[in-house]
Design a protein around this motif. Sequence first.
Motif, PDB file in Angstrom:
ATOM      1  N   LEU A 223       1.141  -1.107  -0.023  1.00 41.77           N
ATOM      2  CA  LEU A 223       0.015  -0.002  -0.197  1.00 41.77           C
ATOM      3  C   LEU A 223       0.807   1.289  -0.079  1.00 41.77           C
ATOM      4  N   VAL A 224       1.937   1.278   0.760  1.00 41.41           N
ATOM      5  CA  VAL A 224       2.881   2.315   0.700  1.00 41.41           C
ATOM      6  C   VAL A 224       3.512   2.579  -0.554  1.00 41.41           C
ATOM      7  N   ARG A 225       3.853   1.562  -1.229  1.00 41.36           N
ATOM      8  CA  ARG A 225       4.461   1.656  -2.558  1.00 41.36           C
ATOM      9  C   ARG A 225       3.400   2.302  -3.569  1.00 41.36           C
ATOM     10  N   ALA A 226       2.104   1.763  -3.474  1.00 40.02           N
ATOM     11  CA  ALA A 226       0.943   2.232  -4.303  1.00 40.02           C
ATOM     12  C   ALA A 226       0.792   3.717  -4.046  1.00 40.02           C
ATOM     13  N   MET A 227       0.829   4.255  -2.739  1.00 42.71           N
ATOM     14  CA  MET A 227       0.687   5.620  -2.377  1.00 42.71           C
ATOM     15  C   MET A 227       1.663   6.420  -3.023  1.00 42.71           C
ATOM     16  N   LEU A 228       3.051   5.977  -2.913  1.00 44.85           N
ATOM     17  CA  LEU A 228       4.046   6.571  -3.652  1.00 44.85           C
ATOM     18  C   LEU A 228       3.808   6.627  -5.070  1.00 44.85           C
ATOM     19  N   ASP A 229       3.565   5.806  -5.655  1.00 45.98           N
ATOM     20  CA  ASP A 229       3.406   5.759  -7.026  1.00 45.98           C
ATOM     21  C   ASP A 229       2.341   6.768  -7.340  1.00 45.98           C
ATOM     22  N   SER A 253      -7.345  17.437 -19.094  1.00 50.57           N
ATOM     23  CA  SER A 253      -8.503  17.857 -18.593  1.00 50.57           C
ATOM     24  C   SER A 253      -9.236  16.820 -17.748  1.00 50.57           C
ATOM     25  N   THR A 254      -9.150  15.516 -18.189  1.00 46.58           N
ATOM     26  CA  THR A 254      -9.582  14.403 -17.845  1.00 46.58           C
ATOM     27  C   THR A 254      -8.868  14.125 -16.407  1.00 46.58           C
ATOM     28  N   ALA A 255      -7.377  13.924 -16.371  1.00 49.35           N
ATOM     29  CA  ALA A 255      -6.474  13.810 -15.248  1.00 49.35           C
ATOM     30  C   ALA A 255      -7.115  14.849 -13.977  1.00 49.35           C
ATOM     31  N   LEU A 256      -6.969  16.017 -14.620  1.00 45.69           N
ATOM     32  CA  LEU A 256      -7.157  17.128 -13.582  1.00 45.69           C
ATOM     33  C   LEU A 256      -8.574  16.910 -12.747  1.00 45.69           C
ATOM     34  N   ALA A 257      -9.571  16.541 -13.478  1.00 46.02           N
ATOM     35  CA  ALA A 257     -10.912  15.901 -12.754  1.00 46.02           C
ATOM     36  C   ALA A 257     -10.993  14.879 -11.615  1.00 46.02           C
ATOM     37  N   HIS A 258      -9.879  13.816 -12.226  1.00 42.12           N
ATOM     38  CA  HIS A 258      -9.810  12.859 -11.336  1.00 42.12           C
ATOM     39  C   HIS A 258      -8.763  12.861 -10.145  1.00 42.12           C
ATOM     40  N   ILE A 259      -7.915  13.925 -10.329  1.00 39.99           N
ATOM     41  CA  ILE A 259      -6.761  14.010  -9.354  1.00 39.99           C
ATOM     42  C   ILE A 259      -7.516  14.362  -7.806  1.00 39.99           C
ATOM     43  N   PRO A 260      -8.464  15.166  -7.613  1.00 39.29           N
ATOM     44  CA  PRO A 260      -8.963  15.165  -6.205  1.00 39.29           C
ATOM     45  C   PRO A 260      -9.483  13.827  -5.835  1.00 39.29           C
ATOM     46  N   THR A 261      -9.935  13.025  -6.527  1.00 34.96           N
ATOM     47  CA  THR A 261     -10.355  11.837  -6.158  1.00 34.96           C
ATOM     48  C   THR A 261      -9.070  10.842  -5.782  1.00 34.96           C
ATOM     49  N   HIS A 303      -5.326  -2.148  -4.173  1.00 29.17           N
ATOM     50  CA  HIS A 303      -5.859  -2.193  -5.617  1.00 29.17           C
ATOM     51  C   HIS A 303      -6.518  -1.273  -5.870  1.00 29.17           C
ATOM     52  N   LYS A 304      -7.357  -0.517  -5.088  1.00 25.58           N
ATOM     53  CA  LYS A 304      -7.989   0.674  -5.428  1.00 25.58           C
ATOM     54  C   LYS A 304      -7.222   1.843  -6.153  1.00 25.58           C
ATOM     55  N   ILE A 305      -6.000   1.989  -5.102  1.00 26.90           N
ATOM     56  CA  ILE A 305      -5.291   2.993  -5.472  1.00 26.90           C
ATOM     57  C   ILE A 305      -4.347   2.774  -6.937  1.00 26.90           C
ATOM     58  N   ALA A 306      -4.100   1.532  -7.037  1.00 29.34           N
ATOM     59  CA  ALA A 306      -3.384   1.132  -8.120  1.00 29.34           C
ATOM     60  C   ALA A 306      -4.312   1.359  -9.485  1.00 29.34           C
ATOM     61  N   ASN A 307      -5.479   1.031  -9.167  1.00 28.01           N
ATOM     62  CA  ASN A 307      -6.418   1.234 -10.458  1.00 28.01           C
ATOM     63  C   ASN A 307      -6.593   2.835 -10.742  1.00 28.01           C
ATOM     64  N   ILE A 308      -6.605   3.606  -9.751  1.00 29.45           N
ATOM     65  CA  ILE A 308      -6.566   5.151  -9.970  1.00 29.45           C
ATOM     66  C   ILE A 308      -5.184   5.595 -10.633  1.00 29.45           C
ATOM     67  N   HIS A 309      -4.246   4.837 -10.180  1.00 27.16           N
ATOM     68  CA  HIS A 309      -2.831   5.309 -10.841  1.00 27.16           C
ATOM     69  C   HIS A 309      -2.916   4.871 -12.145  1.00 27.16           C
ATOM     70  N   GLN A 315      -3.504   8.795 -18.950  1.00 26.88           N
ATOM     71  CA  GLN A 315      -3.440  10.184 -19.072  1.00 26.88           C
ATOM     72  C   GLN A 315      -2.092  10.910 -19.249  1.00 26.88           C
ATOM     73  N   LEU A 316      -1.327  10.526 -18.281  1.00 29.04           N
ATOM     74  CA  LEU A 316       0.202  11.181 -18.060  1.00 29.04           C
ATOM     75  C   LEU A 316       0.868  10.879 -19.372  1.00 29.04           C
ATOM     76  N   ALA A 317       0.794   9.800 -19.937  1.00 27.70           N
ATOM     77  CA  ALA A 317       1.721   9.274 -20.904  1.00 27.70           C
ATOM     78  C   ALA A 317       1.153   9.998 -22.351  1.00 27.70           C
ATOM     79  N   ILE A 318      -0.208  10.205 -22.518  1.00 29.39           N
ATOM     80  CA  ILE A 318      -0.693  10.982 -23.476  1.00 29.39           C
ATOM     81  C   ILE A 318      -0.224  12.363 -23.572  1.00 29.39           C
ATOM     82  N   CYS A 319      -0.090  12.739 -22.246  1.00 29.58           N
ATOM     83  CA  CYS A 319       0.295  14.507 -22.154  1.00 29.58           C
ATOM     84  C   CYS A 319       1.581  14.630 -22.570  1.00 29.58           C
ATOM     85  N   TYR A 320       2.419  13.636 -22.221  1.00 26.40           N
ATOM     86  CA  TYR A 320       3.806  13.466 -22.362  1.00 26.40           C
ATOM     87  C   TYR A 320       4.057  13.387 -23.869  1.00 26.40           C
TER      88      TYR A 320
END
Length: 752
Positions: A223-229, A253-261, A303-309, A315-320
């Motif tokens: 979980l700590v590793r998932a939080m860091l990622d 814009s999609t990523a910014l909408a999901h970052i608070p979550t 598992h939940k945090i990994a899904n969000i990540h 989206q980050l890859a598309i931005c890059y």
Amino acid sequence: MAMKNQALHHNHLFELSTTNPNLNSMALMPDNRQLVAAPGALQQMTRGDRGTFLSTDENIIMKQVQATHAPDGREVDVRPLLLIVEDILNRATLNVDAIVPGKEAALEALENRTQHAGFFVMLEALSYTIDRLSCEISYKALGGPDAHSIAVSLFNWLSSYSWDAKVVLALAAFALTYGDFWLLAQIYSTNRLAKSMAILKHVPTVMEHSGQLKPRFDALNNLVRAMLDLSNCIVEFKELPSTLITPDIQALSTALAHIPTAVYWTVRAIVACAAQITSLTTTSHEMYIGSTAEAWELSSLAHKIANIHDHLKKQLAICYQHIEEKRSVESYNYLISLFEMTHIDNMKILKALIYAKDDLQPLMDGATKRRVNIDVLRRKSVLLLISGLDILPDELSILEQIYNESRVHPTRMENQYEIVWIPIVDRSVEWTDTMQKQFENLQSTMPWYTVYHPSLIDRSVMRFVREKWHFRNKPILVVLDPQGRVVSPNALHMMWIWGSSAFPFTSLKEEALWKGETWRLELLVNGIDPTILTWISDKKYIFVYGGDDMGWIRRFTTAARTTALAAGIPLEMVYVGKSNKRDQVRKTIALIIAEKLGYCWQDLAMIWFFWTRLESMLYSKIQQGKVDENDPVTQEIKKLLCHDREGGWAVLSRGSTVVANGHGSTILPTLLEYDLWKQHVPTQGFDKAFGNHHDMLRGAGQPCYRFDFPFSTGRVPEHLKCPECLRQMEKLFSFKCCHNDEGVLSTAAALY
């Protein structure tokens, strides 16, 4: 089991909501019950948290969290803080192997960012907030409300910060507690002060039962590793350059909408991890030994945090990719403008082409096999050898010979240049160990400077050399003068024809060299075979011939000997093969030697160089825009290249003077019809009589002429005149497969 199935259902709903925001309003359970832990009962709080995790409507949750968000506009560079926190969390683990490789180097690089006044001022400003958050988490984990309420209280403390700062500050607060526990665990056995403090916190007891607690520790570490990622991903979005990407880009814009979550669930995970550590240090071991519910709780969160990540990472890859494309366009335009400017030296140009930064040595010195800076090329004439990894050994061998000859007398003006290999590799193809080995093998054989690795070459540079210098995978040699100006877009043709004597490889020098050339045998064989040069100086008659029709070769060589004997002239013959069909040429050479038909070049590199020089002469004329000039040299070169297309051919000279240049369909009949023109030999001489009869036969039935220009040459003339009738040739297109041949003209893209 029912509770576990409900948790899996909850995770599945979030996976759907990351791609369909409308699902965020979907309730995770039929009711909106909220279980609250009884004060003082930590185990109940943990299980109550699990109930909240399953039943809370995520849309309602995020409205609560968003209501706390009131940023005051301050900008905080949290990357240095995150790297420190990440180091703490990576080291605070029982599994030493889990420490991420490369973080040592990252921290070394971080020193420059932390060892300055600005960083410490920022840390002082944030230290109270971090410490207050840490106390808030530890206190409420002892017996406070449910995890969601704790998370909301933390967001209230962090209301004035941006989302990336919120998550990093919360992680830093957790790292204080988490790092303190594991620091004691790691040193209490060797440090008396640490041992006493560890006893107060039950650390020795926890370590005694570490084997039984392994599932929980593993879940905690995951979980700590998932939080860091996820936190790193959030900070990366913040660090995206605003000049190259804006929120109107859909991925951003999609990523910014999901970052608070993402931030909310990371904070929830921090609370859960803190509760686990607090339970270990405040309760007896009988209460936590044997329980697997807490491990399952942590795994569900991971598992939940990994899904969000995963969603944000896409989206980050598309931005890059968007940033890379925009930066590539800007770099490309900058390159164009750079070559339009006047410079005092070549440093700006070379850095833009090879490697713009100063953080490493981008060149390999072929003589010393050591890395060097671009400064070694300052104010020198530089020849950029641009090619892929498929450059032919023959090309390298001949170029190395010319280069080494220029080093024998380095003070001569014509030797004042350096070569740099610029490897161009398709970035869309994955770089493999085989490619790396191929690159290293090529690099090790080159005596000149080479770019240390193909990855240093920017995409914009690859686009520039293709669009502006017409690089099409076949090697080119671009010449830059000491001020970085392009004096020749491709001097490889000049190098093949005249070697280092073509220095400084400018178009004016090329034009001057052509003015000094005439149609003579030395032009064809100079620098290839000293034996032929000896024949020339002895004024012998010489047949240079080629083709792969063994029957024609037998008839031709027999007729040539018979005619020479009848005319009483000294005749030598040399077989120079074809421009392609290497395997067939190799077999033909073996038959000529076995049947003793005459002299031939057994080294295929000599044959390759002969035809490459001929092609270079034609391409040189094309580059100068003089391919259709009606001068004898150009026309005869074009004829000879056409003769090579089909059947046999031969060039007859007396000494250096060329007597005839003909296709096999006219050369062989001229020899066989010697009795028809031998009466002219006493009065006209053998060479004149032969030439007249050959011209008569050529006029009676000359085969069609055609040229193949491979697409890889990069420069194909718009128009071309026939070397025989001087009419414009018809332009066609063709495709050719040469999977069994290794010829120079291997793939034709345009046929004339």
